[in-house]
Design a protein around this motif. Structure first.
Motif, PDB file in Angstrom:
ATOM      1  N   LEU A   1      -2.059  -8.740  -2.359  1.00  0.00           N
ATOM      2  CA  LEU A   1      -3.424  -8.410  -2.767  1.00  0.00           C
ATOM      3  C   LEU A   1      -3.616  -6.947  -3.114  1.00  0.00           C
ATOM      4  O   LEU A   1      -4.511  -6.597  -3.876  1.00  0.00           O
ATOM      5  CB  LEU A   1      -4.378  -8.746  -1.619  1.00  0.00           C
ATOM      6  N   VAL A   2      -2.802  -6.077  -2.546  1.00  0.00           N
ATOM      7  CA  VAL A   2      -3.069  -4.662  -2.762  1.00  0.00           C
ATOM      8  C   VAL A   2      -2.242  -4.066  -3.907  1.00  0.00           C
ATOM      9  O   VAL A   2      -2.345  -2.900  -4.195  1.00  0.00           O
ATOM     10  CB  VAL A   2      -2.854  -3.808  -1.496  1.00  0.00           C
TER      11      VAL A   2
ATOM     12  N   SER B   1     -12.955  -9.449   6.038  1.00  0.00           N
ATOM     13  CA  SER B   1     -13.887  -9.376   7.161  1.00  0.00           C
ATOM     14  C   SER B   1     -15.338  -9.350   6.733  1.00  0.00           C
ATOM     15  O   SER B   1     -16.225  -9.379   7.573  1.00  0.00           O
ATOM     16  CB  SER B   1     -13.602  -8.109   7.987  1.00  0.00           C
TER      17      SER B   1
ATOM     18  N   VAL C   1     -12.161  -3.546  10.174  1.00  0.00           N
ATOM     19  CA  VAL C   1     -11.054  -3.441  11.113  1.00  0.00           C
ATOM     20  C   VAL C   1     -10.058  -2.370  10.679  1.00  0.00           C
ATOM     21  O   VAL C   1      -9.013  -2.205  11.291  1.00  0.00           O
ATOM     22  CB  VAL C   1     -10.290  -4.776  11.269  1.00  0.00           C
TER      23      VAL C   1
ATOM     24  N   HIS D   1      -8.376 -16.036   2.880  1.00  0.00           N
ATOM     25  CA  HIS D   1      -8.182 -14.728   3.503  1.00  0.00           C
ATOM     26  C   HIS D   1      -6.774 -14.492   4.017  1.00  0.00           C
ATOM     27  O   HIS D   1      -6.265 -13.387   3.944  1.00  0.00           O
ATOM     28  CB  HIS D   1      -9.172 -14.544   4.660  1.00  0.00           C
TER      29      HIS D   1
ATOM     30  N   LEU E   1       1.609  -6.017   0.490  1.00  0.00           N
ATOM     31  CA  LEU E   1       0.812  -7.242   0.482  1.00  0.00           C
ATOM     32  C   LEU E   1       0.419  -7.553  -0.963  1.00  0.00           C
ATOM     33  O   LEU E   1       0.011  -6.658  -1.701  1.00  0.00           O
ATOM     34  CB  LEU E   1      -0.446  -7.035   1.319  1.00  0.00           C
TER      35      LEU E   1
ATOM     36  N   TYR F   1      -7.346 -11.555  11.775  1.00  0.00           N
ATOM     37  CA  TYR F   1      -7.416 -10.339  12.570  1.00  0.00           C
ATOM     38  C   TYR F   1      -8.791  -9.672  12.534  1.00  0.00           C
ATOM     39  O   TYR F   1      -8.965  -8.595  13.072  1.00  0.00           O
ATOM     40  CB  TYR F   1      -6.345  -9.351  12.095  1.00  0.00           C
ATOM     41  N   CYS F   2      -9.759 -10.296  11.855  1.00  0.00           N
ATOM     42  CA  CYS F   2     -11.069  -9.654  11.760  1.00  0.00           C
ATOM     43  C   CYS F   2     -11.684  -9.474  13.152  1.00  0.00           C
ATOM     44  O   CYS F   2     -11.499 -10.286  14.030  1.00  0.00           O
ATOM     45  CB  CYS F   2     -12.016 -10.478  10.897  1.00  0.00           C
TER      46      CYS F   2
ATOM     47  N   LEU G   1      -1.045  -4.523   7.870  1.00  0.00           N
ATOM     48  CA  LEU G   1      -2.509  -4.546   7.828  1.00  0.00           C
ATOM     49  C   LEU G   1      -3.118  -3.560   8.818  1.00  0.00           C
ATOM     50  O   LEU G   1      -4.308  -3.621   9.103  1.00  0.00           O
ATOM     51  CB  LEU G   1      -3.010  -5.966   8.119  1.00  0.00           C
ATOM     52  N   LYS G   2      -2.310  -2.689   9.358  1.00  0.00           N
ATOM     53  CA  LYS G   2      -2.751  -1.642  10.284  1.00  0.00           C
ATOM     54  C   LYS G   2      -3.389  -2.217  11.544  1.00  0.00           C
ATOM     55  O   LYS G   2      -4.249  -1.615  12.150  1.00  0.00           O
ATOM     56  CB  LYS G   2      -3.752  -0.684   9.609  1.00  0.00           C
ATOM     57  N   GLN G   3      -2.971  -3.431  11.917  1.00  0.00           N
ATOM     58  CA  GLN G   3      -3.554  -4.068  13.090  1.00  0.00           C
ATOM     59  C   GLN G   3      -2.598  -4.052  14.284  1.00  0.00           C
ATOM     60  O   GLN G   3      -2.914  -4.586  15.343  1.00  0.00           O
ATOM     61  CB  GLN G   3      -3.959  -5.510  12.775  1.00  0.00           C
TER      62      GLN G   3
ATOM     63  N   CYS H   1      -8.076  -2.308   8.058  1.00  0.00           N
ATOM     64  CA  CYS H   1      -6.777  -2.808   7.590  1.00  0.00           C
ATOM     65  C   CYS H   1      -6.364  -2.173   6.271  1.00  0.00           C
ATOM     66  O   CYS H   1      -5.225  -2.316   5.850  1.00  0.00           O
ATOM     67  CB  CYS H   1      -6.786  -4.324   7.469  1.00  0.00           C
TER      68      CYS H   1
ATOM     69  N   VAL I   1      -6.789  -1.722  -3.101  1.00  0.00           N
ATOM     70  CA  VAL I   1      -7.273  -2.351  -4.332  1.00  0.00           C
ATOM     71  C   VAL I   1      -8.249  -1.479  -5.115  1.00  0.00           C
ATOM     72  O   VAL I   1      -8.521  -1.744  -6.273  1.00  0.00           O
ATOM     73  CB  VAL I   1      -7.949  -3.728  -4.088  1.00  0.00           C
TER      74      VAL I   1
ATOM     75  N   GLU J   1      -0.778  -4.536 -14.368  1.00  0.00           N
ATOM     76  CA  GLU J   1      -1.501  -4.748 -15.623  1.00  0.00           C
ATOM     77  C   GLU J   1      -1.279  -6.183 -16.116  1.00  0.00           C
ATOM     78  O   GLU J   1      -2.195  -6.884 -16.495  1.00  0.00           O
ATOM     79  CB  GLU J   1      -1.014  -3.741 -16.663  1.00  0.00           C
ATOM     80  N   ARG J   2      -0.013  -6.572 -16.103  1.00  0.00           N
ATOM     81  CA  ARG J   2       0.301  -7.927 -16.561  1.00  0.00           C
ATOM     82  C   ARG J   2       0.940  -8.694 -15.415  1.00  0.00           C
ATOM     83  O   ARG J   2       2.008  -8.323 -14.941  1.00  0.00           O
ATOM     84  CB  ARG J   2       1.289  -7.871 -17.718  1.00  0.00           C
TER      85      ARG J   2
END
Lengths: 1085, 375
Positions: free
Chosen positions: B361-362, A1062, A1020, B311, B359, B267-268, B106-108, A1022, A1028, B366-367
């Motif tokens: 997750l992104v 996804s 998608v 997710h 976000l 959003y998938c 998330l570019k959605q 995103c 990452v 390091e610590r």
């Protein structure tokens, strides 16, 4: 092709030798890596964890070659590279010929055990009656006369210690494979090589010699390397901190620094001990916070990148105590075995202190055999026996090395790195190893070959489309494995599995004849995939790859399961459970193979030229190093002149002439037809990836300011700064408000000639796009401008560089000076900058000695915090004291006060040794200012390069990959990386050039098989995966609205797969179906 | 500091006063279209509608206490491929706005060319409840608020929501702490918001007493909500904690995946759970059945919820749409909101707080999470 030999001998398989070997092998040379020890790894193999993250990380040295296989390897266990032949137990006994065509005679002691036959079962050691101290564990435990030289490694073969072997023959009879031959003799061979790298390392100083510390007499006095073994999880105490006398956890530990260093006989600093003491103290404090640790030292030499922060953490966060005192003697309480130290307390009285344990931070000395090796090689040593490049300067060999010899020996074609040259830590060793490799590559550039790729020529891709037919072979190790594991039961359970056409039990799968039979069985049964139940040595000898190659199976259709180390040995008292685990593991491998799909390899052809950003010393040296190997270079310099900071350095400690170096280097760079110099040019943009970048260069010359470019296409940016431009670009606001950029050349320089202000305007006029294969970032740094000590307010307060300029120009007449005060650490190692600027102590020593030489009657006082005269610079520190330079130490919270009394400067400082305050009225106050990097926000953004907390570029790994970035194809050197002196900059620039050569020398850059891919239907766009990916291997395709993979950059780490919600990111060879099926296989047998 | 203007409510009441503003926006061409809750021609239902004609706004119910779909989903479907060329005004609730911010990251979705008009939210009823309410009462905010005081007619998600005022709107319709029969606050939080107020001729700063009354009411309500939320988490925890209870709770799931279909953060393009990875032949089902003795069908209900949780939970804004969509009233909202809250706290992340917050997750550190990894 010239008439030189494209092979290299690397002497010493420690980390420096390994690094040089791997990189030379990847560049395309045949490498012979020898070591007199029976296993590789050198001193490093004895250490477990290190700065800065207190973890291992040796694997980070591994270059990215035949990644799918090599990524399974750990350098503690050895490595396999098709271009590297490792020869343990081997020494050089003769050398003839000359650079390009050496003939080396090697003498190899036999291991006594056939390394191909040995299965590492250890039965021989069980029956061996001889017990001797185990040198790997520093004699803390014993081993047998037939032993594993690196006991932690199951894959290693056994070796006989001939000195202690009684030839009783018990092992010969016991060996199931008849691999032991007590009659084998020393073998002499000759090799043709074009160049030699001397990386034989050091020996730790033997503290028995220094009787006052009681080493060898008092059990609880240990050396720093003993301590490494004591706290090692695979050491004699299994990672539990314990003191040798009673195995109790010590409540207090004292570290004594400079044991065997900075003394009359060895008047040098071993350079690595302060940091390893800090590391060991940190490791102990992290696992046993209650242990009191006190480090007794003279100067804490935390001069490298990130070192001072590490020191601060140990001191301020972990509570390690630091006492500035050289301990004269250690005594023992004979009842408690505690140790009594006579030390100076806070009120400068000598008192006795008790510690449970004492650690001697032993220094580095050349190995006992090193002199004879140097004689054989015909290379000179310095007064302490090191093969220091400083004694290697030869006339008319290579003018750029004139007075600044780096990695060179006194014999052409022989290069030196690491502690063989001078006491050194890992980080500097790694840089020098590549600098030496760079010189080799330059010498033999005509002989470079394309590295052999580990792709089976017989691989038949159509096999992937066939229905799976699995053959399973389980090794019984000649019945040895069946005592701990019911191999037959495992075989039986395999027969029920789907798609299995053949299951066999094999007595010794690793032996040549049985392996042949296996290959025959595969052919006969028409199997197209194979599971092998084996042991670790089988895997490490690449026997499965060999089997794949010989049978024509793609390597990804062969799986191994380690039945011995991972199953039988770890569950040795539970045959039933071990068998159960064996069944599941084999089923899992079978299931994985059933769902395995073919994964093709992809590659790109790299561009042949390199972009070097920055025309200072680092940039010029790396450009030249590449051009001299035959690669085209685009050297971009923002200012109108090459040279950077080198233009302002006039003296060095060792008496070299930096201005001559500048002149010669500039001539060579300018006259080399492969180097395209782009002066007054900025990098406006770089896109692409390793091997295939496109750089946009814009020239900057007179006209309108860059904020209003003449055409819309041009991207204005802050141009990279070089010394001489003084950083006016830093403040963009001021540029805007004035509407024009006034660059005042030589402002504040104090140099009469350059002091003339030339104001010019800057504009963007044209842009060129250049395809390039690699980028070297050498954007430099500069001395900071202090805002203290009346700097800028008075003519008699100057920086060290300004002092040199004024003396050279005649503005300052040394003979008329009566008194000069120097203040160290101005702007360094404080709350603002948590780092040491590394070069200022030697610069102060240089200038102090120079002043004393020109005017012996002059008073020179150096106010310092820790003198960082590491390595052989220590000698000059001694010399300065001998010549009457006064050193007065001050503390950060009690800095010297600089005032004006009447018309004169007056400096007041607390005298810490005798107490009281010292007042000096000097003619000149010289400040040793901090080195700061040129800020490069645009460049770092453009190239996606990280910047560290201090504004320097952040390399991939501070110890093992000092010039690389995580993003491949971009390298860093010089002050852009961290403060360093001329020689260190040259070494790093060459290292960066060599790392770039790894890309440029290849006709094809190949990706691994297990790279990630994008399933377009699910993506998608995103961009979570883009964020990452540490390697920059994923980018958004804005047209398609989805992400695409740059396969050559992907390292198969799988971070994207985890992050993608996804299911669009997938790692080849790890399909969801495959993994789910494997889970089914292991969960429900 | 945000510019705030008081809007007097005349005889015609709150809805008309607000609609007046909206009409002006459209009529003056400040926006080319408005996404606003509109009463459908037949019946009482109120749904989001994209309005281009001023007269259609007579049926606008911008404050109707109902949220059939999280508007973030609607805006995503409009702007995922490309941002709007024309200016769209969006009347949006705080949880919708927070979800929208997450989708932008998330570019959605794109908020380019959008005027975000956030409203202070008193909570919403489920669609059915609202329908009943609208049949029995004249649908007015005042009436609705009166009812809230009497009993809990708003959805559970709204009862424990502590983000009831918009965090990142251009213009905020400030209702909390206001006497809705007299005046409300219109706040401009961005430069664009200020321009719009100016264009509408809304000049002059509101009395500081009015603003501070709203601020006080907000902090008071926040405290109440946080307390309620924590109590709710305790109840939920008691219901779902541990594998046994979790399995029991989710055992009612029929695998309809409605919760996913309405979730703004799912959003998938095509859900992983619907992908060929989960297409197995009869032999595989039989293999599993053989191993276990009996195999629950449809399979992977637990895996579905855990996967979805993993997710989207860092971005879960707690809108509770999942709960509304569940045919069997599984406590999915409680589970997701509670886990989300804990996970978000770990990363010091508030979904929808700002487009600048990356976000969790992104971001690579390091610590981090040393207490968890014992690093």
């Amino acid at each position: 092709m010239s008439d030189k030999t494209g092979a290299v001998l690397v002497i010493g398989a420690g980390i420096g030798g390994i690094k040089a070997s791997l990189d030379l092998a990847e560049v395309g040379f045949k490498v012979y890596l020898i070591d007199r020890a029976p296993a590789m790894g050198g001193t490093l193999a004895q250490l477990d964890k290190w700065f800065p993250d207190n973890h291992c990380g040796m694997c980070k040295v591994l270059p990215i070659f035949s990644r799918d296989d090599s990524s399974q390897f750990c350098l503690r266990r050895g490595f396999i590279h098709q271009n590297v032949e490792t020869l343990p137990l081997t020494q050089v006994v003769g050398l003839e010929g000359e650079a390009g065509n050496f003939r080396v005679t090697l003498s190899s002691v036999p291991a006594g055990v056939d390394q191909d036959l040995c299965i590492g079962c250890g039965l021989c050691a069980q029956v061996c009656p001889v017990e001797v101290p185990d040198e790997f564990n520093e004699g803390l435990v014993n081993r047998k006369a037939i032993y594993l030289p690196r006991p932690t490694i199951p894959s290693n073969s056994y070796t006989i210690d001939w000195k202690n072997c009684t030839r009783c023959g018990a092992c010969v009879e016991k060996c199931p494979l008849h691999a032991i031959d007590l009659g084998s003799e020393t073998k002499t061979t000759t090799l043709e090589v074009g160049a030699i790298v001397l990386s034989s390392g050091f020996e730790e100083f033997d503290p028995h010699v220094a009787g006052q510390y009681g080493y060898g007499r008092y059990p609880n006095v240990v050396t720093s390397i003993d301590l490494e073994r004591i706290i090692s999880p695979c050491g004699p105490f299994e990672g539990q901190l314990a003191r040798p006398s009673d195995k109790a956890i010590p409540t207090s530990i004292a570290f004594l620094q400079c044991v065997g260093s900075r003394e009359v006989k060895r008047n040098y600093c071993s350079a690595a001990c302060c940091m390893y003491a800090l590391k060991e103290a940190t490791l102990i404090k992290e696992s046993n916070p209650q242990v009191e640790i006190e480090i007794f030292f003279m100067d804490m030499r935390t001069f490298g990148k990130g070192y001072y922060r590490y020191y601060e953490r140990a001191r301020d966060e972990l509570g390690v105590k630091f006492t500035r005192c050289r301990v004269p003697v250690v005594k023992q309480d004979f009842q408690t075995k505690n140790l009594i130290l006579t030390v100076m307390d806070e009120s400068r009285n000598m008192v006795e202190r008790q510690f449970d344990m004492v650690v001697l931070s032993v220094g580095q000395t050349p190995a006992a055999e090193f002199s004879s090796l140097c004689q054989t090689l015909g290379v000179r040593q310095n007064q302490w026996g090191f093969c220091s490049p400083s004694v290697s300067v030869r006339k008319n060999v290579s003018v750029t090395e004139n007075g600044f010899s780096v990695a060179e020996t006194s014999r052409e074609g022989i290069y030196v790195c690491g502690s063989a040259a001078a006491p050194k830590d890992i980080a500097d060793t790694m840089i020098e190893a590549d600098a030496a490799a760079c010189l080799v590559s330059k010498l033999l550039s005509q002989e470079r070959q394309q590295p052999i790729e580990a792709v089976s020529q017989t691989e038949t891709p159509e096999m992937a489309d066939e229905e799976p037919r699995l053959a399973i072979f389980l090794c019984t190790c000649g019945g040895e494995l069946t005592t701990g594991l019911d191999i037959s039961a495992i075989a039986e359970s395999c027969r029920e599995l789907p798609d299995v056409v053949l299951v066999e039990e094999i007595p010794y799968l690793c032996q040549r004849d049985t392996l042949e039979k296996v290959k025959e069985s595969i052919r006969e049964s028409n199997a197209n995939r194979a599971v092998l139940g084996v042991c670790a040595p089988f895997v490490y000898r690449r026997l499965s790859q060999q089997l794949a190659e010989d049978t024509g199976l793609p390597s990804f259709f062969v799986r191994t399961v380690n039945l011995r180390e991972e199953i039988a040995w770890v569950h040795e008292n539970n045959r039933e459970a071990a068998t159960e685990k064996g069944k599941r593991m084999v089923r899992m491998a079978a299931e994985s193979l059933r769902w395995q799909s073919a994964s093709p390899l992809s590659s790109i052809a790299p561009q042949g030229s390199t972009l070097v950003i920055g025309g200072g010393l680092a940039g010029m040296v790396s450009a030249l190093a590449l051009a001299e190997q035959g690669f085209e270079v685009h050297l971009v310099e923002r200012s109108a002149e090459l040279g950077g900071n080198l233009r302002e350095i006039f003296f060095t400690l060792q008496g070299g002439d930096p201005q001559k170096l500048l002149q010669e280097l500039t001539e060579q760079v300018t006259s080399n037809s492969l180097i395209h110099i782009h002066k007054e040019t900025n990098v406006a943009g770089i896109s692409g990836c390793a091997g295939d970048f496109v750089a946009n260069l814009v020239s900057v010359s007179k006209g309108v300011p860059p904020e209003s470019p003449s055409t819309g296409e041009i991207i204005p940016l802050n141009p990279p700064l070089e010394k001489g431009d003084k950083g006016e670009f830093d403040d963009e606001d001021s540029v805007n408000s004035e509407g024009n950029i006034g660059i005042t050349e030589g402002e504040n320089s104090g140099n009469g000639e350059k002091g003339v202000s030339v104001t010019k305007s800057v504009s963007v006029t044209e842009m060129v796009s250049i395809p390039i294969g690699a980028v070297i970032v050498a954007t430099g740094g500069e001395g900071s401008k202090p805002a203290e000590y009346l700097y800028g307010e008075r003519q008699d307060v100057v920086t060290q560089t300004e002092l040199e300029e004024r003396i050279t120009s005649g503005d300052v007449d040394v003979s008329k000076l009566k008194s000069v005060v120097m203040i160290q650490c101005v702007g360094s190692r404080n709350k603002e900058r948590h780092y040491c600027s590394r070069i200022c102590c030697s610069q102060a020593l240089t200038n102090a000695l120079m002043l004393k030489e020109r005017n012996p009657g002059i008073e020179v006082v150096i106010l310092y915090r820790d003198m960082m005269s590491y390595g052989f610079e220590e000698e000059y520190y001694t010399k300065a004291r001998d010549n009457g330079v006064t050193f007065v130490r001050y503390e950060l919270d009690r800095k010297p006060e600089v005032k004006v009394e009447g018309d004169r400067l007056e400096i007041e400082v607390e005298e810490l040794v005798l107490g009281g305050r010292l007042t000096i009225q000097p003619d000149l106050l010289v400040l040793s200012v901090a080195i700061v990097p040129h800020q490069q926000p645009e460049l770092s953004q453009m190239l996606e390069l990280p910047i560290d907390e201090d504004g320097f570029f952040q390399e991939a790994e501070p110890k093992f990959r000092p010039v690389d970035f995580v993003k491949d194809g971009i390298f860093v050197c010089g002050l852009a990386h961290s403060p360093r002196n001329i020689e260190e900059t040259i070494a790093q620039a060459r290292a960066a050039a060599l790392r770039a050569t790894l890309i440029l020398s290849k006709t094809q850059l190949q990706s691994g098989r297990m790279v990630s891919e994008v399933r377009e239907r699910w993506c998608v766009g995103c961009e979570i995966c883009v964020g990452v990916c540490p390697f920059g291997a994923r980018v958004k395709d804005e047209n398609k609205g989805i992400v695409v993979v740059r396969e050559a950059l992907c390292q198969g780490c799988g971070a994207c797969v985890t992050a993608c919600p996804s299911g669009a990111a997938r790692l080849r060879g790890f399909s969801d179906k495959q993994v789910f099926s494997m889970l089914d296989a292991v969960a429900f047998p | 500091m945000a510019k705030s203007v008081a809007l007097e409510i005349g005889e015609e009441g709150l809805r008309e006063a607000l609609n007046g503003l909206l009409k002006k926006l459209l009529a003056m061409g400040v926006v080319d279209a408005l996404l606003v809750p509109l009463k459908v021609p037949a019946g009482n239902s109120v749904v989001q509608a994209l309005v281009t004609q001023v007269d259609m706004l007579k049926d606008a119910y911008p404050l109707a206490p109902v949220m059939p779909v999280n508007s973030a989903r609607i805006i995503s479907s409009m702007t995922r491929l490309s941002s709007s060329e024309k200016k769209i005004g969006v009347v949006i609730r705080p949880c919708e706005l927070r979800a929208l911010v997450e989708l932008v990251k998330l570019k959605q979705a794109s908020t380019q060319n959008m005027l975000l008009i956030g409203i202070d939210c008193f909570g919403t009823m489920s669609v059915n409840e609202y329908d009943k309410f609208a049949q029995e009462h004249i649908p007015s905010t005042a009436g609705f608020l009166k009812l809230i005081g009497e009993n809990s007619i708003v959805r559970e998600a709204c009862q424990v929501c502590e983000y009831f005022s918009p965090l990142t709107a251009d213009i905020t319709i400030g209702l909390i702490g206001m006497d809705l029969s007299k005046e409300i606050l219109i706040l401009a939080n961005t430069a664009e918001g200020e321009e719009v107020l100016q264009a509408l001729g809304m000049e002059g700063e509101a009395d500081s007493g009015v603003s501070s009354r709203r601020d006080e009411a907000i902090s008071q309500l926040s405290a109440e909500r946080e307390k309620k939320r924590d109590e709710f988490f305790e109840r939920t925890n008691a219901q779902v904690y541990g594998l046994e209870k979790l399995l029991t709770t989710l055992s009612l799931c029929i695998g309809c995946h409605n919760c996913r279909d309405v979730c703004p953060m799912c959003y998938c393009k095509e859900c992983f759970i619907d992908s060929p990875t989960f297409e197995w032949g009869a032999d595989k089902y039989l293999e599993w059945a053989t191993k276990k003795g009996a195999l629950r069908m449809p399979t992977d209900t637990l895996l579905f919820h855990l996967t979805r949780l993993q997710h989207m939970v860092t971005s879960c804004v707690g809108c509770g749409m999942c709960q509304e969509a569940c045919p069997n009233d599984l406590p999915v909202f409680g589970l997701f909101r509670m886990v989300g809250s804990k996970v978000q706290k770990v990363f010091d992340y508030v979904p929808g707080r700002s487009v600048e917050d990356e976000l969790p997750l992104v971001i690579y550190k390091e610590r981090e999470l040393e207490w968890l990894t014992n690093y």
